[in-house]
Design an enzyme around this catalytic site. Structure first.
Site, short mmCIF file in Angstrom:
data_model
loop_
_atom_site.label_atom_id
_atom_site.label_comp_id
_atom_site.label_asym_id
_atom_site.label_seq_id
_atom_site.Cartn_x
_atom_site.Cartn_y
_atom_site.Cartn_z
N THR A 521 61.90 31.67 -9.06
CA THR A 521 60.66 31.71 -8.27
C THR A 521 60.43 30.38 -7.58
O THR A 521 60.06 30.33 -6.40
CB THR A 521 59.47 32.06 -9.17
OG1 THR A 521 59.74 33.27 -9.86
CG2 THR A 521 58.20 32.21 -8.37
N LYS A 522 60.63 29.29 -8.29
CA LYS A 522 60.48 27.96 -7.68
C LYS A 522 61.49 27.77 -6.55
O LYS A 522 61.21 27.15 -5.54
CB LYS A 522 60.67 26.87 -8.75
CG LYS A 522 60.53 25.45 -8.23
CD LYS A 522 60.48 24.45 -9.36
CE LYS A 522 61.84 24.16 -9.95
NZ LYS A 522 62.59 23.12 -9.22
N ASP A 523 62.65 28.38 -6.71
CA ASP A 523 63.74 28.20 -5.77
C ASP A 523 63.57 29.07 -4.52
O ASP A 523 63.86 28.63 -3.41
CB ASP A 523 65.07 28.57 -6.46
CG ASP A 523 66.27 28.25 -5.60
OD1 ASP A 523 66.33 27.14 -5.07
OD2 ASP A 523 67.15 29.13 -5.46
N ARG A 650 58.02 25.17 1.46
CA ARG A 650 58.66 24.13 0.66
C ARG A 650 59.13 22.95 1.52
O ARG A 650 59.13 21.80 1.07
CB ARG A 650 59.85 24.70 -0.11
CG ARG A 650 59.48 25.32 -1.43
CD ARG A 650 60.69 25.72 -2.25
NE ARG A 650 61.78 24.77 -2.18
CZ ARG A 650 62.78 24.70 -3.06
NH1 ARG A 650 62.79 25.53 -4.09
NH2 ARG A 650 63.75 23.84 -2.93
#
Length: 858
Positions: A521-523, A650
């Site tokens: 998810t962070k990626d 991001r």
């Protein structure tokens, strides 16, 4: 507004009782409690009005103190805010206890009866019974407890919650009052960072007080109802354990701490056995059992209170003596009290001498580093060139020849290399003390190529292990979007490697693969993470079936939907024909442990839900759960659009700065919540790739923005509507359990978001436009989720969960205002060291309270 039936029940059983019992806090005989409790409702209301007016935290708090002139200087103001925090922390505990005590009344158990109904149906349907029994012969649910810091109750507070639940069920006002007094005196935080052993002790509370009883009860129920003989029992509920074994990014875990935790687990288990045995001993007072009772007395007592340095597995002896007692009771004493012997026997057969499997986990880079240390130290013995790291992947695989050696290591090795080699040897001793099941898995984090796994197997063979007795499963962990894309190729390389194929055959041709949701998810954002894992499961299943491998997926799930949590049982019930689902394995951590498995009722409910999901996905699969190529194409496009939207976010130069300066991200590294650092490379400048997913998600949740749980989803759905695919997406939502759960969990993330709290940020000179961008995606996602689900409010189809979430969000609103206020004061940089420390402590305590309140993950 008229409440639905379920909302009305929740109102009466939880919210009304909470208001009643909350008043007991005002009667506690503690200094200043009454003043704090009297002022808190006014402060909470003041915060609500301030948020409605889009005021800054400073404006809200300063205007409150203008109204209360007694608190005119900064010190008294900070003291009162701190007392508010402590008070709210305890209100959250009370709310937890009331909600858990009302578990049956609010209808949670309606769904848990699904398993019972299925088994009852089999009584009049022999074919169904045959299928269920057949399924259970090769099916299991493994719950793996991890020490990831997403919930912060110490064991002492957990015990109080447990006792409060009982007292509230009985409406025992006197006892409730005493327990609230105990709660008022009991600290909620550690003075020092916990060690890995401390974390193990904390989690062992759940093993001892919940899982020990519930796991054997469910197993007994299923076996008895289906008429399965004890000798044919296949263990359905397995437990795993990471504290003391998970050394990925945690330099505080060592072989010594691993050994201490393994010993601790064994000792706690025997104390559980000994408590049960005392009941047996009190009842079985007949002739003919004396010898067996004496044997068991010694076995249980000595292992409980006088453990030896290197114990051995004594399960067979215990079982032999218990069965001998059963025979005597049957032949000579009309089976009097045989049921308590049966119960203890079932527990011993379930937990052996190990209680829970201790997993070992380390990052592939450390394992590679250790491998290279060995080949440089022993070039002739290993026969592998020192330039191994420069070889191609194919040449690396060829170079690893699986030679059996017993090599030493010395002071030239780094601490991490020494630990790796020590724990490989230690695993033999742990298996001797509790059987192979005590520690049988080595998980390779950041696994990127087949040589990562082959190299680890070679390290075992260089450390005295033999190929034909290598009782270890090597488990690759694929987590990033790129790693998930390569996963099938990596596994094909392993299955076609002759030596690894031999090892798999030794392990029953069973391969476990771990897939991690948090870093995914962070990626890549919420939608891409879930779709990448789902797609990888399809590819990995196809490869495994091609090579006749029994594939087990182990899901690294966190508490919130952004980390793979939410309605997890619904995911498992809807995997479809293309995904191996014979075994359900998942991590449970933080608030997931306390909320889903913190009491006997909740644990039984959630375990039965998972068991039912695994059985039903095989026996009564819905046609829509296996996606068509057209449907896959649609989700693939939605995931790509969502991914691009998330990656644009991001890449925004303000992204990390926004989190660092406006959320309590910096404070996470300074509070005593975990033995593991908040980020990898903790001594270097913060980079997103080094930031742990837990910290990443927690920071967003403290802002009440929950970006990892929804960002990009709305943009993708809007595109579908604009490109004449909306009806296809609607049909997907109606027919696919996977897609529906994905969307419903996204709604849960959004229900726990509240952009009104941070609406003042839209006027910030630096971050205003960034906040507006986040808020715009929230609004568009909300619009399309409601349209897709045909509802008028988020989580409308889950009224109990929705009401619980909103009630908790209301309780912690003052904490969030205090937290954001303290962050702003510290960021202004005008404080001396003493005052800065006070505000930092205020931030830390609000983090505890907000996270503890956010337990609604199922």
């Amino acid at each position: 507004m008229k409440l639905s039936t379920k909302e009305a029940v929740f109102q009466n059983e939880v919210l009304t009782r909470f208001e009643l019992f909350k008043s007991l806090f005002l009667t506690l005989p503690f200094q200043q409690v009454k003043d704090t409790g009297t002022l808190l409702p006014f402060f909470a209301q003041h915060c609500e009005k301030g948020v409605e007016k889009h005021q800054t935290p400073e404006e809200i708090i300063n205007s409150f103190f203008v109204q209360h002139e007694l608190y005119s200087d900064e010190q008294t103001q900070v003291d009162l805010l701190f007392r508010f925090v402590q008070y709210i922390e305890r209100q959250v505990v009370l709310f937890d206890a009331i909600e858990d005590s009302s578990f049956k009344a609010i209808g949670k158990t309606d769904q848990s009866s699904q398993l019972g109904s299925l088994i009852k149906s089999s009584e009049i349907n022999p074919e169904l019974k045959r299928k269920i029994v057949g399924k259970l012969k090769d099916f299991s649910v493994r719950l793996v407890l991890t020490a990831h810091p997403t919930q912060f109750y110490p064991g002492t507070v957990l015990s109080i919650i447990n006792d409060l639940i009982g007292a509230i069920k009985e409406n025992d006002i006197h006892n409730i009052h005493l327990l609230l007094q105990q709660l008022g005196k009991t600290p909620f935080i550690n003075n020092n960072k916990p060690t890995p052993v401390d974390e193990a002790i904390s989690l062992a509370w759940f093993l001892e007080n919940v899982f020990y009883k519930v796991a054997s009860e469910i197993q007994t129920y299923i076996d008895d109802e289906l008429g399965i003989e004890t000798e044919e029992v296949r263990q359905l509920i397995e437990l795993g354990f990471w504290p003391g074994g998970d050394r990925d990014g945690n330099p505080n875990v060592s072989a010594e701490s691993t050994k201490k935790v393994a010993t601790l687990l064994r000792t706690i288990l025997f104390r559980c056995y000994y408590r049960d045995f005392r009941v047996v001993k009190r009842r079985i007072t007949f002739r003919g059992v004396e010898k067996y009772m004496d044997n068991l007395q010694e076995l249980f007592y000595e292992n409980s209170f006088n453990p030896v340095e290197n114990p051995v597995d004594e399960t067979a002896q215990i079982v032999e003596n218990l069965k001998a007692i059963q025979v005597v009771l049957k032949e000579d004493h009309n089976n009097l009290f045989v049921e308590i012997v049966d119960d203890l026997l079932r527990k011993v057969m379930t937990f052996g001498c190990f209680f829970t499997t201790l997993d070992i986990r380390q990052d592939s880079s450390i394992l590679t580093q250790t491998f290279e240390y060995i080949i440089k130290k022993y070039p002739e013995e290993t026969g592998i060139s020192a330039d191994f790291s420069s070889l191609s992947e194919v040449d690396k695989q060829t170079a690893i020849d699986f030679k059996e050696l017993d090599l030493a290591f010395d002071e030239e090795a780094t601490a991490l290399e020494v630990d790796t080699l020590q724990v490989i040897r230690l695993l033999k001793d742990i298996q001797k003390s509790g059987s192979e099941r005590a520690a049988q898995r080595f998980i390779i984090s950041n696994c990127q190529q087949a040589s990562d796994i082959l190299g680890l197997r070679q390290l075992f063979l260089w450390s005295g292990w033999k190929k034909d007795t290598l009782t270890i499963d090597f488990v690759p962990l694929f987590e990033t979007v790129d790693d998930l894309t390569r996963a099938a190729d990596v596994m094909k390389s392993l299955y076609t490697n002759k030596e690894y194929a031999k090892h798999l055959k030794l392990r029953g041709n069973k391969q476990t693969i771990m897939l991690g949701y948090s870093d995914s998810t962070k990626d890549g954002g919420y939608l891409m993470a879930n779709w990448s894992i789902y797609s990888a499961k399809i590819e990995l299943t196809a490869i495994a079936r091609e090579y006749d491998v029994d594939l087990v997926f182990f899901d690294g799930r966190g508490g919130p939907p952004a980390r793979g949590g939410g309605k997890t049982q619904r995911f498992y019930a809807s995997m479809g024909e293309e995904i191996a689902n014979d075994h359900i394995q998942l991590t449970i951590q933080g608030q997931t442990i306390s909320s889903q498995y913190g009491s006997l009722d909740t644990a039984r409910f959630n375990i039965e839900q998972l068991l039912h999901a695994g059985i039903i996905s095989d026996l009564k699969q819905r046609s829509g759960d296996t996606l068509t190529p057209h449907q896959k194409g649609i989700v693939d496009k939605l995931a790509d659009l969502s991914y691009n939207k998330f990656m644009d976010l991001r890449k925004n130069p303000l992204f990390l700065s926004y989190l660092e300066n406006l959320s309590p991200l910096k404070a996470l590294s300074s509070i005593n919540i975990s033995s593991r650092p908040v980020k990898r490379n903790s001594d270097k400048e913060l980079k997103l790739k080094d930031l742990r997913a837990i910290s990443f998600v927690t920071a967003w949740s403290q802002l009440k923005q929950n970006i990892p749980g929804f960002y990009g989803v709305g943009t993708a759905l809007k595109w579908a509507e604009q490109n004449n695919l909306w009806k296809d997406v609607q049909q997907l939502y109606l027919s696919s359990g996977f897609f529906q759960t994905l969307i419903d969990n996204c709604m849960m993330s959004m229900t726990k978001s509240n952009f009104d709290i941070t609406s003042y940020m839209q006027y910030d000179e630096k971050y205003g436009e960034f906040w507006k961008m986040l808020h715009a995606e929230f609004l568009i996602t909300k619009e399309y989720l409601l349209k897709l689900s045909n509802t008028s409010k988020l989580m409308e189809n889950y009224p109990i969960d929705r009401e619980s979430i909103l009630a908790r969000e209301n309780i912690v609103l003052p904490l969030l205002i205090i937290q954001h206020y303290a962050i702003k004061v510290i960021n202004e940089g005008k404080l001396d060291e003493k005052k800065r420390e006070a505000y930092a402590k205020l931030i830390a305590r609000t983090i505890y309270g907000v996270v503890n309140a956010g337990r609604n993950v199922a």
